[in-house]
Design a protein around this motif. Structure first.
Motif, mmCIF file in Angstrom:
data_model
loop_
_atom_site.group_PDB
_atom_site.id
_atom_site.type_symbol
_atom_site.label_atom_id
_atom_site.label_comp_id
_atom_site.label_asym_id
_atom_site.label_seq_id
_atom_site.Cartn_x
_atom_site.Cartn_y
_atom_site.Cartn_z
ATOM 1 N N LEU A 29 -4.102 0.671 -2.340
ATOM 2 C CA LEU A 29 -3.497 -0.565 -2.825
ATOM 3 C C LEU A 29 -2.705 -0.300 -4.103
ATOM 4 C CD1 LEU A 29 -3.287 -3.674 -2.569
ATOM 5 C CD2 LEU A 29 -5.323 -3.807 -4.012
ATOM 6 N N PHE A 85 3.693 0.638 2.757
ATOM 7 C CA PHE A 85 3.470 -0.411 3.732
ATOM 8 C C PHE A 85 3.321 -1.748 3.021
ATOM 9 C CE2 PHE A 85 2.831 2.011 7.568
ATOM 10 C CZ PHE A 85 2.334 3.226 7.145
ATOM 11 N N LYS A 120 -4.031 10.885 4.142
ATOM 12 C CA LYS A 120 -4.884 10.029 3.302
ATOM 13 C C LYS A 120 -4.851 8.592 3.809
ATOM 14 C CE LYS A 120 -5.678 13.317 0.282
ATOM 15 N NZ LYS A 120 -7.027 13.917 0.149
ATOM 16 N N GLY A 121 -5.847 7.798 3.364
ATOM 17 C CA GLY A 121 -5.832 6.387 3.677
ATOM 18 C C GLY A 121 -4.865 5.643 2.763
ATOM 19 N N PRO A 122 -4.460 4.442 3.141
ATOM 20 C CA PRO A 122 -3.582 3.647 2.275
ATOM 21 C C PRO A 122 -4.291 3.271 0.972
ATOM 22 C CG PRO A 122 -3.673 2.764 4.514
ATOM 23 C CD PRO A 122 -4.758 3.761 4.405
ATOM 24 N N THR A 168 -8.794 -10.976 2.920
ATOM 25 C CA THR A 168 -7.897 -9.859 2.635
ATOM 26 C C THR A 168 -8.203 -8.628 3.461
ATOM 27 O OG1 THR A 168 -9.307 -9.069 0.845
ATOM 28 C CG2 THR A 168 -7.595 -10.663 0.273
ATOM 29 N N GLY A 169 -9.235 -8.686 4.281
ATOM 30 C CA GLY A 169 -9.529 -7.549 5.144
ATOM 31 C C GLY A 169 -8.812 -7.612 6.474
ATOM 32 N N LYS A 170 -8.251 -8.771 6.817
ATOM 33 C CA LYS A 170 -7.560 -8.922 8.103
ATOM 34 C C LYS A 170 -6.063 -8.875 7.851
ATOM 35 C CE LYS A 170 -11.020 -11.819 10.367
ATOM 36 N NZ LYS A 170 -11.278 -13.143 10.959
ATOM 37 N N LEU A 171 -5.567 -7.679 7.623
ATOM 38 C CA LEU A 171 -4.180 -7.507 7.229
ATOM 39 C C LEU A 171 -3.281 -7.247 8.429
ATOM 40 C CD1 LEU A 171 -4.884 -5.190 4.181
ATOM 41 C CD2 LEU A 171 -3.986 -7.517 4.051
ATOM 42 N N PHE A 209 0.159 -5.395 9.017
ATOM 43 C CA PHE A 209 0.984 -4.425 8.307
ATOM 44 C C PHE A 209 2.399 -4.377 8.863
ATOM 45 C CE2 PHE A 209 -1.570 -1.882 5.375
ATOM 46 C CZ PHE A 209 -2.856 -2.262 5.709
ATOM 47 N N GLY A 210 3.343 -4.045 7.965
ATOM 48 C CA GLY A 210 4.678 -3.685 8.403
ATOM 49 C C GLY A 210 4.682 -2.279 8.974
ATOM 50 N N GLN A 211 5.854 -1.839 9.411
ATOM 51 C CA GLN A 211 5.970 -0.569 10.121
ATOM 52 C C GLN A 211 6.004 0.632 9.186
ATOM 53 O OE1 GLN A 211 7.802 -3.283 10.421
ATOM 54 N NE2 GLN A 211 8.253 -3.767 12.550
ATOM 55 N N GLN A 266 0.746 5.372 0.943
ATOM 56 C CA GLN A 266 -0.040 6.318 1.737
ATOM 57 C C GLN A 266 0.600 7.698 1.697
ATOM 58 O OE1 GLN A 266 -0.437 5.517 5.991
ATOM 59 N NE2 GLN A 266 -2.508 6.370 5.995
ATOM 60 N N TYR A 272 0.836 -1.192 0.000
ATOM 61 C CA TYR A 272 0.000 0.000 0.000
ATOM 62 C C TYR A 272 0.874 1.246 0.000
ATOM 63 C CZ TYR A 272 -4.302 -2.610 0.994
ATOM 64 O OH TYR A 272 -5.385 -3.445 0.917
#
Lengths: 113, 113
Positions: free
Chosen positions: A46, A89, A42-44, A98-101, A103-105, A38, A36
Motif C-alpha cells: 500500500l 495498481f 513480491k506482494g502489493p 477494504t479487503g474486497k478490492l 484492481f485495475g490492470q 508491486q 499499490y
C-alpha cells in the motif's frame, strides 16, 4: 459496474520526472481508493489511499487526485527515482470493506537514470 | 514488511491435483482476503474470511475453498487443478471494523503443469 480501468499500461520517464497514472471506476458506491506498488516476485504494498470526501492527498512524493463527478482518480509521483520502477495498481471498494478490492490492470513504470 | 506471511513461496503441481496454501494474518487482524494474480494482470478477489466465516466471494468456481482458524490464520484450497490456475496467490489481512487498510503478504507462486 465492477470494473476499474487503468492507463497507461506502461510508462517510461527520466529521473526527476512526474509520471501520472490514471484510473476510472464505474460503481458510485465505491468509497475507498488505494494505490499499490508491486515489485517483481513480491506482494502489493500500500502506497497511499483516498476517500471521496477530499479531492487530493499527499504523502511524501506521492499524490492522489480524485474527481468524484468524473469517477476518476490519478497517482502522481514527484521527483521520480529509478527505485520507483515497479508496477502500480489502483483499486477500489465500497461499504468500508477494504479487503474486497477491485484492481485495475496495472501500469509498469520505468524511471531511467 | 507487513507482518502477513504466506507459505509456501513456490509450488509446482500437476493438473488434477489438489493444493493448500496458507496465510498468517498480521497480529490483531481478524479478516483475511485471498486474491489470484495471473501474470501481467491485477489481483482478482477470490473470497474473504471474517471471524472464521466466509464473508463474500468473487467469480471463482466452488473448487476454490477456504478456511479461517480461531487464531485468524487462513487456508486456500484448490481442487482439480487446471493449467489456468497457475498464478501468484495473495492473501491480505485487515483488522476489525471497516475503513482500515488491507496489507498483503508476499504471495505463493503456483505453477500447474
Amino acid at each position: 459496474q465492477q470494473q476499474v480501468k487503468q492507463s497507461p499500461q506502461s510508462l517510461i520517464v527520466q529521473k526527476g520526472g512526474i509520471p501520472i497514472i490514471n484510473c476510472a471506476y464505474e460503481n458510485t458506491a465505491f468509497d475507498y481508493f488505494p494505490w499499490y506498488q508491486q515489485f517483481p516476485g513480491k506482494g502489493p504494498a500500500l502506497l497511499i489511499a483516498i476517500r471521496p470526501d477530499v479531492s487530493e492527498k499527499k504523502e511524501g512524493r506521492f499524490t492522489i487526485s480524485f474527481n468524484k463527478s468524473a469517477k476518476q482518480f490519478s497517482l502522481h509521483i514527484m521527483d521520480s527515482q529509478p527505485g520507483d520502477s515497479a508496477t502500480y495498481f489502483c483499486a477500489s471498494c465500497g461499504g468500508g470493506n477494504t479487503g474486497k478490492l477491485i484492481f485495475g490492470q496495472g501500469t509498469t513504470l520505468q524511471v531511467k537514470p | 514488511e507487513t507482518g502477513v506471511t504466506q507459505s509456501p513461496t513456490h509450488l509446482i503441481k500437476t493438473r488434477g491435483q489438489q493444493v493448500t496454501l496458507r496465510c498468517s494474518s498480521q497480529s490483531g487482524h481478524n479478516t483475511v482476503s485471498w486474491y489470484q494474480q495471473a501474470l501481467g494482470q491485477g489481483p482478482q478477489f477470490i473470497f474473504q474470511y471474517y471471524r472464521e466465516e466466509e464473508n463474500g466471494r468473487g467469480n471463482f468456481p466452488p473448487r476454490f475453498s477456504g478456511l479461517q482458524f480461531p487464531n485468524y490464520s487462513s487456508e486456500l484450497n484448490v481442487n482439480a487443478l487446471e493449467l489456468d490456475d497457475s498464478a501468484l496467490y495473495l492473501c491480505a489481512s485487515s483488522p476489525d471494523g471497516a475503513n482500515t487498510e488491507a496489507f498483503f503478504g508476499q504471495g505463493t507462486r503456483l505453477t500447474v503443469v
